[in-house]
Design a protein around this motif. Structure first.
Motif, PDB file in Angstrom:
ATOM      1  N   LEU A  11      -4.557 -18.982   6.115  1.00 50.04           N
ATOM      2  CA  LEU A  11      -3.986 -18.718   4.796  1.00 50.04           C
ATOM      3  C   LEU A  11      -2.853 -17.703   4.904  1.00 50.04           C
ATOM      4  CD1 LEU A  11      -7.309 -18.353   2.776  1.00 50.04           C
ATOM      5  CD2 LEU A  11      -5.904 -20.399   3.077  1.00 50.04           C
ATOM      6  N   PRO A  12      -1.737 -17.941   4.207  1.00 53.76           N
ATOM      7  CA  PRO A  12      -0.652 -16.967   4.231  1.00 53.76           C
ATOM      8  C   PRO A  12      -1.013 -15.749   3.375  1.00 53.76           C
ATOM      9  CG  PRO A  12      -0.112 -18.732   2.720  1.00 53.76           C
ATOM     10  CD  PRO A  12      -1.410 -19.107   3.388  1.00 53.76           C
ATOM     11  N   ALA A  13      -0.467 -14.602   3.743  1.00 46.09           N
ATOM     12  CA  ALA A  13      -0.755 -13.385   2.993  1.00 46.09           C
ATOM     13  C   ALA A  13       0.445 -12.457   3.047  1.00 46.09           C
ATOM     14  CB  ALA A  13      -1.985 -12.692   3.561  1.00 46.09           C
ATOM     15  N   ALA A  14       0.498 -11.558   2.075  1.00 40.70           N
ATOM     16  CA  ALA A  14       1.519 -10.510   2.032  1.00 40.70           C
ATOM     17  C   ALA A  14       0.852  -9.258   1.484  1.00 40.70           C
ATOM     18  CB  ALA A  14       2.680 -10.931   1.133  1.00 40.70           C
ATOM     19  N   VAL A  15       1.353  -8.110   1.907  1.00 45.06           N
ATOM     20  CA  VAL A  15       0.859  -6.836   1.406  1.00 45.06           C
ATOM     21  C   VAL A  15       2.047  -6.058   0.862  1.00 45.06           C
ATOM     22  CG1 VAL A  15      -0.296  -4.672   1.978  1.00 45.06           C
ATOM     23  CG2 VAL A  15      -1.018  -6.795   3.064  1.00 45.06           C
ATOM     24  N   VAL A  16       1.883  -5.525  -0.352  1.00 46.06           N
ATOM     25  CA  VAL A  16       2.942  -4.777  -1.016  1.00 46.06           C
ATOM     26  C   VAL A  16       2.423  -3.377  -1.305  1.00 46.06           C
ATOM     27  CG1 VAL A  16       4.467  -4.700  -3.014  1.00 46.06           C
ATOM     28  CG2 VAL A  16       3.752  -6.899  -2.103  1.00 46.06           C
ATOM     29  N   PRO A  17       3.151  -2.323  -0.917  1.00 46.75           N
ATOM     30  CA  PRO A  17       2.726  -0.977  -1.274  1.00 46.75           C
ATOM     31  C   PRO A  17       2.740  -0.804  -2.790  1.00 46.75           C
ATOM     32  CG  PRO A  17       4.709  -0.923   0.100  1.00 46.75           C
ATOM     33  CD  PRO A  17       4.375  -2.344  -0.140  1.00 46.75           C
ATOM     34  N   ALA A  18       1.663  -0.225  -3.338  1.00 48.70           N
ATOM     35  CA  ALA A  18       1.546  -0.104  -4.788  1.00 48.70           C
ATOM     36  C   ALA A  18       1.612   1.342  -5.270  1.00 48.70           C
ATOM     37  CB  ALA A  18       0.245  -0.742  -5.264  1.00 48.70           C
ATOM     38  N   THR A  19       1.027   2.255  -4.519  1.00 47.08           N
ATOM     39  CA  THR A  19       1.011   3.660  -4.919  1.00 47.08           C
ATOM     40  C   THR A  19       0.695   4.508  -3.703  1.00 47.08           C
ATOM     41  OG1 THR A  19       0.120   5.226  -6.536  1.00 47.08           O
ATOM     42  CG2 THR A  19      -1.438   3.683  -5.565  1.00 47.08           C
ATOM     43  N   VAL A  20       0.613   5.811  -3.906  1.00 48.44           N
ATOM     44  CA  VAL A  20       0.254   6.740  -2.846  1.00 48.44           C
ATOM     45  C   VAL A  20      -0.896   7.601  -3.352  1.00 48.44           C
ATOM     46  CG1 VAL A  20       1.044   8.691  -1.441  1.00 48.44           C
ATOM     47  CG2 VAL A  20       2.594   6.808  -1.925  1.00 48.44           C
ATOM     48  N   SER A  21      -1.899   7.791  -2.499  1.00 48.22           N
ATOM     49  CA  SER A  21      -3.029   8.650  -2.842  1.00 48.22           C
ATOM     50  C   SER A  21      -3.313   9.569  -1.663  1.00 48.22           C
ATOM     51  CB  SER A  21      -4.261   7.790  -3.153  1.00 48.22           C
ATOM     52  OG  SER A  21      -5.383   8.609  -3.398  1.00 48.22           O
ATOM     53  N   GLY A  22      -3.256  10.852  -1.906  1.00 40.23           N
ATOM     54  CA  GLY A  22      -3.495  11.802  -0.827  1.00 40.23           C
ATOM     55  C   GLY A  22      -2.481  11.696   0.292  1.00 40.23           C
ATOM     56  N   GLY A  23      -1.265  11.285  -0.033  1.00 41.19           N
ATOM     57  CA  GLY A  23      -0.221  11.138   0.968  1.00 41.19           C
ATOM     58  C   GLY A  23      -0.258   9.829   1.739  1.00 41.19           C
ATOM     59  N   LEU A  24      -1.247   8.980   1.442  1.00 39.71           N
ATOM     60  CA  LEU A  24      -1.363   7.693   2.133  1.00 39.71           C
ATOM     61  C   LEU A  24      -1.042   6.542   1.188  1.00 39.71           C
ATOM     62  CD1 LEU A  24      -4.689   8.340   4.044  1.00 39.71           C
ATOM     63  CD2 LEU A  24      -2.371   8.418   4.968  1.00 39.71           C
ATOM     64  N   PRO A  25      -0.365   5.505   1.678  1.00 42.69           N
ATOM     65  CA  PRO A  25      -0.033   4.377   0.813  1.00 42.69           C
ATOM     66  C   PRO A  25      -1.256   3.511   0.513  1.00 42.69           C
ATOM     67  CG  PRO A  25       0.700   3.944   3.040  1.00 42.69           C
ATOM     68  CD  PRO A  25       0.168   5.348   3.030  1.00 42.69           C
TER      69      PRO A  25
END
Length: 69
Positions: free
Chosen positions: A18-32
């Motif tokens: 299955l194809p997939a993509a990941v998009v950064p949404a926010t930052v928490s504690g300095g980590l995406p």
């Protein structure tokens, strides 16, 4: 962490092709924190369209300056 724990989110999609993509949404504690999108087989276009829509709604997230790294 063991290897299986690290790949448990992507293993089913990889095994099924299955194809997939990941998009950064926010930052928490300095980590995406990202949104993972998984589409039906051979429909990479749907994943990319969904990723583009999410990026358009949230804006491009760059938690660290890649040039300064």
């Amino acid at each position: 962490m063991d290897t299986l724990a690290l790949i448990r989110c992507v293993l089913p999609g990889n095994l099924l092709g299955l194809p997939a993509a990941v998009v950064p949404a926010t930052v928490s504690g300095g980590l995406p924190i990202g949104v993972q999108i998984t589409g039906p087989r051979f429909r990479e276009d749907l994943c990319l369209d969904a990723a583009a829509a999410i990026e358009a709604a949230l804006g491009t997230l760059t938690p660290r300056d890649p040039i300064a790294a």
